[in-house]
Structures are given as structure tokens and as C-alpha cells.
Design a protein around this motif. Structure first.
Motif, short mmCIF file in Angstrom:
data_model
loop_
_atom_site.label_atom_id
_atom_site.label_comp_id
_atom_site.label_asym_id
_atom_site.label_seq_id
_atom_site.Cartn_x
_atom_site.Cartn_y
_atom_site.Cartn_z
N UNK A 89 0.84 -1.20 0.00
CA UNK A 89 0.00 0.00 0.00
C UNK A 89 0.87 1.25 0.00
N UNK A 90 1.94 1.24 0.80
CA UNK A 90 2.85 2.38 0.83
C UNK A 90 3.54 2.57 -0.52
N UNK A 91 3.92 1.47 -1.13
CA UNK A 91 4.56 1.53 -2.45
C UNK A 91 3.59 2.12 -3.49
N UNK A 92 2.36 1.64 -3.49
CA UNK A 92 1.36 2.15 -4.43
C UNK A 92 1.05 3.62 -4.17
N UNK A 93 1.03 4.02 -2.90
CA UNK A 93 0.84 5.42 -2.57
C UNK A 93 1.95 6.28 -3.17
N UNK A 94 3.17 5.80 -3.11
CA UNK A 94 4.30 6.49 -3.72
C UNK A 94 4.15 6.59 -5.23
N UNK A 95 3.72 5.51 -5.84
CA UNK A 95 3.49 5.52 -7.29
C UNK A 95 2.41 6.55 -7.65
#
Length: 152
Positions: A89-95
Motif C-alpha cells: 500500500x505504501x509503495x502504491x501510494x508512492x506511485x
């Protein structure tokens, strides 16, 4: 071809704004965040429930009011992160933040594909006033996850 993609993107946003995934108050939660966009008045209260180890998003629920972009972004986000590890989720938020910073240009294929329906917000990023609308839920998620992980 670009017009066809733009129409597809607009349809994805409209579909999610109408059939809001995750909309509703979550009663059992570990983290909560209230966010408001003072520019336009969009607002959201987002709640998240993690597994006992604090590693996986078991449930995500939200209530809020606002434009179709903010509501659709929350719906898409719900679909992308519920049931997945917090790190994802944190990775997707960054994307997604990268997508908004790209101002209408697509990201590399790996990130664009990872965003799934959230890639529909590519065109939204061309309008600076709308970026905050699209990011509202993602900012609430980030805050709620910090709280929930602190309690796990």
C-alpha cells in the motif's frame, strides 16, 4: 488513440465515483484519519484495520464528501490496497504521488501497470487544482496506517 484512452480513463473515474468501493463507516479499526481539502471542501474520514502483526490491511472503510475525483480515487485505492501488505500500500501510494507529480505524463510501464485503475488519474494530474482532490484519500491512508501500525 489518445482520445480513446482519455475517454476510458474518464469512464473509470465516473464508474468509481458512482459505485464507491469501501464507502461506509468501519467500526473496528486501528487507525483513523480525517483529511480535508480546504481549496474545494472535499473531505474524508478513513479508517483501517490491520492484522495483529500490523503487516496486512484487513479492512479499509471511509466516509466523505467531495467531487467525483476525490470519491473515485478513494474507491480505486480501496480496491488496490485492501487485503494486501502495508508495504505494498505504501509503495502504491508512492506511485500515485509520482503519477500526480508527472502532470499528465504516464509513468514507466511497471508503475503504471501496478496502479491498475488508478492509472486513470493520469489526465487529472494536468490540472493542479484537481491533484489535491485525487491525493486526499491517499494522504488519509498514509496517516491512518502510521496510527494503526503504532497500535499493532
Amino acid at each position: 488513440m489518445a482520445d480513446a484512452m482519455e475517454q476510458l480513463y474518464q469512464q473509470v473515474i465516473l464508474d468509481h465515483a458512482r459505485a464507491r468501493q469501501g464507502a461506509g463507516e468501519l467500526l473496528d479499526y486501528g487507525g483513523e484519519s480525517f483529511q480535508i481539502n480546504p481549496t474545494c471542501g472535499d473531505q474524508v474520514t478513513l479508517r483501517v484495520n490491520l492484522d495483529p502483526a500490523g503487516e496486512t490491511i484487513l479492512q479499509l472503510g471511509w466516509t466523505g464528501e467531495g467531487c467525483s475525483i476525490s470519491q473515485a480515487s478513494l474507491s480505486v485505492m480501496h480496491e488496490l490496497v485492501t487485503g494486501h501488505p502495508v508495504t505494498r500500500a505504501e509503495e502504491l501510494g508512492g506511485y500515485f504521488r509520482d503519477l500526480m507529480a508527472a502532470r499528465g505524463r504516464e509513468l514507466d510501464a511497471v508503475r503504471q501497470e501496478a496502479l491498475e485503475d488508478a492509472s486513470a488519474f493520469t489526465g487529472v494530474a494536468r490540472y493542479p487544482a484537481r491533484i489535491k482532490c485525487a491525493l486526499l484519500g491517499w494522504m488519509a491512508l498514509r496517516d491512518a496506517l502510521v496510527q494503526a501500525r503504532g497500535r499493532a
